[in-house]
Design a protein around this motif. Structure first.
Motif, PDB file in Angstrom:
ATOM      1  N   MET A   1     100.867  20.688  67.791  1.00 35.12           N
ATOM      2  CA  MET A   1      99.835  20.001  69.004  1.00 35.12           C
ATOM      3  C   MET A   1     100.205  19.982  70.269  1.00 35.12           C
ATOM      4  O   MET A   1     102.015  19.102  70.118  1.00 35.12           O
ATOM      5  N   THR A   2     100.204  20.402  71.040  1.00 32.55           N
ATOM      6  CA  THR A   2     101.111  20.570  72.646  1.00 32.55           C
ATOM      7  C   THR A   2     100.242  19.243  73.478  1.00 32.55           C
ATOM      8  O   THR A   2      99.187  18.993  73.255  1.00 32.55           O
ATOM      9  N   GLU A   3     101.370  18.805  73.736  1.00 30.35           N
ATOM     10  CA  GLU A   3     100.172  16.667  74.289  1.00 30.35           C
ATOM     11  C   GLU A   3     100.310  17.338  75.767  1.00 30.35           C
ATOM     12  O   GLU A   3     100.527  18.339  76.595  1.00 30.35           O
ATOM     13  N   ILE A   4      99.157  16.533  76.236  1.00 32.82           N
ATOM     14  CA  ILE A   4      98.430  16.574  77.860  1.00 32.82           C
ATOM     15  C   ILE A   4      99.643  16.086  78.335  1.00 32.82           C
ATOM     16  O   ILE A   4     100.369  14.755  77.720  1.00 32.82           O
ATOM     17  N   GLU A   5     100.020  16.632  79.768  1.00 34.39           N
ATOM     18  CA  GLU A   5     100.305  16.012  80.738  1.00 34.39           C
ATOM     19  C   GLU A   5     100.459  15.213  82.023  1.00 34.39           C
ATOM     20  O   GLU A   5      99.243  15.747  82.308  1.00 34.39           O
ATOM     21  N   TYR A   6      99.867  13.432  82.078  1.00 35.15           N
ATOM     22  CA  TYR A   6      99.394  13.329  83.267  1.00 35.15           C
ATOM     23  C   TYR A   6     100.146  13.011  84.393  1.00 35.15           C
ATOM     24  O   TYR A   6     101.465  12.649  83.415  1.00 35.15           O
ATOM     25  N   VAL A   7      99.654  13.479  85.788  1.00 32.56           N
ATOM     26  CA  VAL A   7     100.593  13.187  86.941  1.00 32.56           C
ATOM     27  C   VAL A   7      99.756  13.028  87.923  1.00 32.56           C
ATOM     28  O   VAL A   7      98.771  12.881  87.785  1.00 32.56           O
ATOM     29  N   CYS A   8     100.197  12.131  88.650  1.00 29.53           N
ATOM     30  CA  CYS A   8      99.643  11.857  89.883  1.00 29.53           C
ATOM     31  C   CYS A   8      99.691  12.871  90.786  1.00 29.53           C
ATOM     32  O   CYS A   8     100.723  13.653  91.018  1.00 29.53           O
ATOM     33  N   GLY A   9      98.513  13.205  91.392  1.00 25.93           N
ATOM     34  CA  GLY A   9      98.452  15.067  92.037  1.00 25.93           C
ATOM     35  C   GLY A   9      97.113  15.428  92.156  1.00 25.93           C
ATOM     36  O   GLY A   9      96.175  14.760  92.025  1.00 25.93           O
ATOM     37  N   ASP A  10      97.607  16.306  93.000  1.00 30.04           N
ATOM     38  CA  ASP A  10      96.485  17.367  93.302  1.00 30.04           C
ATOM     39  C   ASP A  10      96.556  18.660  92.227  1.00 30.04           C
ATOM     40  O   ASP A  10      97.071  19.691  91.952  1.00 30.04           O
ATOM     41  N   ALA A  11      94.922  18.799  91.671  1.00 30.45           N
ATOM     42  CA  ALA A  11      95.157  19.499  90.626  1.00 30.45           C
ATOM     43  C   ALA A  11      94.815  20.484  91.216  1.00 30.45           C
ATOM     44  O   ALA A  11      94.862  22.172  90.607  1.00 30.45           O
ATOM     45  N   THR A  12      94.657  21.047  92.873  1.00 31.74           N
ATOM     46  CA  THR A  12      94.721  22.394  93.256  1.00 31.74           C
ATOM     47  C   THR A  12      95.460  22.724  93.741  1.00 31.74           C
ATOM     48  O   THR A  12      96.161  23.564  94.387  1.00 31.74           O
ATOM     49  N   ALA A  13      96.785  22.054  93.482  1.00 28.78           N
ATOM     50  CA  ALA A  13      98.615  22.791  93.825  1.00 28.78           C
ATOM     51  C   ALA A  13      99.211  21.993  92.369  1.00 28.78           C
ATOM     52  O   ALA A  13      99.579  21.435  92.351  1.00 28.78           O
ATOM     53  N   PRO A  14      98.675  23.626  91.549  1.00 23.74           N
ATOM     54  CA  PRO A  14      98.869  23.160  89.961  1.00 23.74           C
ATOM     55  C   PRO A  14     100.361  23.311  89.687  1.00 23.74           C
ATOM     56  O   PRO A  14     101.637  24.337  90.457  1.00 23.74           O
ATOM     57  N   ARG A  15     101.311  22.673  89.341  1.00 22.59           N
ATOM     58  CA  ARG A  15     102.779  22.283  88.942  1.00 22.59           C
ATOM     59  C   ARG A  15     102.952  23.505  88.216  1.00 22.59           C
ATOM     60  O   ARG A  15     102.175  23.782  87.547  1.00 22.59           O
ATOM     61  N   GLY A  16     104.260  23.401  88.432  1.00 25.49           N
ATOM     62  CA  GLY A  16     105.176  24.646  87.610  1.00 25.49           C
ATOM     63  C   GLY A  16     105.097  26.282  87.942  1.00 25.49           C
ATOM     64  O   GLY A  16     105.076  26.600  89.416  1.00 25.49           O
ATOM     65  N   SER A  17     105.243  26.697  86.894  1.00 25.11           N
ATOM     66  CA  SER A  17     105.258  28.342  87.540  1.00 25.11           C
ATOM     67  C   SER A  17     104.798  29.418  86.343  1.00 25.11           C
ATOM     68  O   SER A  17     103.709  28.435  84.930  1.00 25.11           O
ATOM     69  N   GLY A  18     104.305  30.391  86.094  1.00 26.82           N
ATOM     70  CA  GLY A  18     103.936  31.208  85.165  1.00 26.82           C
ATOM     71  C   GLY A  18     102.692  31.251  85.402  1.00 26.82           C
ATOM     72  O   GLY A  18     101.888  30.819  86.580  1.00 26.82           O
ATOM     73  N   VAL A  19     101.222  31.774  84.990  1.00 28.96           N
ATOM     74  CA  VAL A  19     100.120  31.436  85.197  1.00 28.96           C
ATOM     75  C   VAL A  19      99.662  30.413  84.407  1.00 28.96           C
ATOM     76  O   VAL A  19      99.793  29.815  83.628  1.00 28.96           O
ATOM     77  N   ARG A  20      98.214  29.850  85.659  1.00 31.84           N
ATOM     78  CA  ARG A  20      98.352  28.920  85.688  1.00 31.84           C
ATOM     79  C   ARG A  20      96.297  28.656  86.170  1.00 31.84           C
ATOM     80  O   ARG A  20      95.549  29.932  86.752  1.00 31.84           O
ATOM     81  N   ILE A  21      95.662  28.138  85.372  1.00 30.80           N
ATOM     82  CA  ILE A  21      94.056  28.479  84.923  1.00 30.80           C
ATOM     83  C   ILE A  21      94.023  26.632  85.567  1.00 30.80           C
ATOM     84  O   ILE A  21      94.259  25.772  85.253  1.00 30.80           O
ATOM     85  N   VAL A  22      93.307  26.355  87.026  1.00 30.84           N
ATOM     86  CA  VAL A  22      92.256  25.334  87.629  1.00 30.84           C
ATOM     87  C   VAL A  22      91.406  25.501  86.923  1.00 30.84           C
ATOM     88  O   VAL A  22      90.288  25.830  87.498  1.00 30.84           O
ATOM     89  N   ALA A  23      90.736  24.035  86.434  1.00 30.44           N
ATOM     90  CA  ALA A  23      89.403  24.033  86.093  1.00 30.44           C
ATOM     91  C   ALA A  23      88.887  22.664  86.024  1.00 30.44           C
ATOM     92  O   ALA A  23      89.753  21.597  86.084  1.00 30.44           O
ATOM     93  N   HIS A  24      87.512  23.055  86.321  1.00 28.88           N
ATOM     94  CA  HIS A  24      86.702  21.914  86.530  1.00 28.88           C
ATOM     95  C   HIS A  24      85.395  21.754  86.161  1.00 28.88           C
ATOM     96  O   HIS A  24      85.119  23.478  85.676  1.00 28.88           O
ATOM     97  N   VAL A  25      84.592  21.036  86.403  1.00 27.70           N
ATOM     98  CA  VAL A  25      83.144  20.783  85.759  1.00 27.70           C
ATOM     99  C   VAL A  25      81.950  21.616  86.610  1.00 27.70           C
ATOM    100  O   VAL A  25      82.829  20.780  87.757  1.00 27.70           O
ATOM    101  N   CYS A  26      81.387  22.115  86.366  1.00 26.50           N
ATOM    102  CA  CYS A  26      80.122  23.389  87.679  1.00 26.50           C
ATOM    103  C   CYS A  26      79.095  22.463  87.045  1.00 26.50           C
ATOM    104  O   CYS A  26      78.569  22.225  85.764  1.00 26.50           O
TER     105      CYS A  26
END
Length: 160
Positions: A1-26
């Motif tokens: 199992m991969t741990e969830i990483e918690y950070v301070c910042g803006d989820a619309t500016a996702p950290r890291g490289s590679g393919v990223r998906i920004v998820a939110h609830v509608c």
């Protein structure tokens, strides 16, 4: 199992490289105009346009609680519109709009998409803003659906 990483910042500016998906609830009413979606729309117009079309065509589009829509906004960046909120207001009885079972179902679809793309997932504390949910109910769903499958998840808290 991969741990969830918690950070301070803006989820619309996702950290890291590679393919990223920004998820939110509608919500399930086709409303887009308050909360995290405003930050999404400031960054990319495509997710709002796609969500509104998806809602308009709901009779045939698969739109509804528990559904997920994936919108590519850059070559290695996607936005996941997860329908996990019934309506937009807390009811007179105090019932909040969040629907944990719908978030769970949508997270399952997100997990499949992340695996398909080899993507990491980035999000605010979904379902816990205007939807009225609590992270102690949502976090186990994120762990079970995403982290347990080896998907890297980063949760962003504003401020610092």
């Amino acid at each position: 199992m991969t741990e969830i990483e918690y950070v301070c910042g803006d989820a619309t500016a996702p950290r890291g490289s590679g393919v990223r998906i920004v998820a939110h609830v509608c919500n399930d009413l086709g409303g887009w105009g308050r909360g995290f979606v405003l930050a999404v729309s400031r960054r990319w117009p495509e997710p709002e346009v796609a969500y509104r079309r998806w809602y308009r065509e709901r009779a045939t589009s698969g739109f509804g609680l528990g559904a997920a829509q994936f919108v590519q906004v850059a070559p290695d960046l996607w936005v996941a519109n997860l329908v996990g909120q019934r309506g937009i207001r807390t009811g007179r009885s105090g019932a909040v709009p969040v629907r944990y079972e719908a978030i769970d179902a949508a997270l399952g679809l997100l997990a499949d998409k992340a695996a398909e793309l080899g993507a990491s997932v980035h999000m605010p504390r979904i379902g816990c803003g205007l939807a009225g949910g609590t992270w102690d109910r949502v976090e186990p769903l994120v762990r079970e659906r995403l982290s347990a499958r080896g998907t890297a998840v980063t949760v962003y808290d504003v401020g610092g």
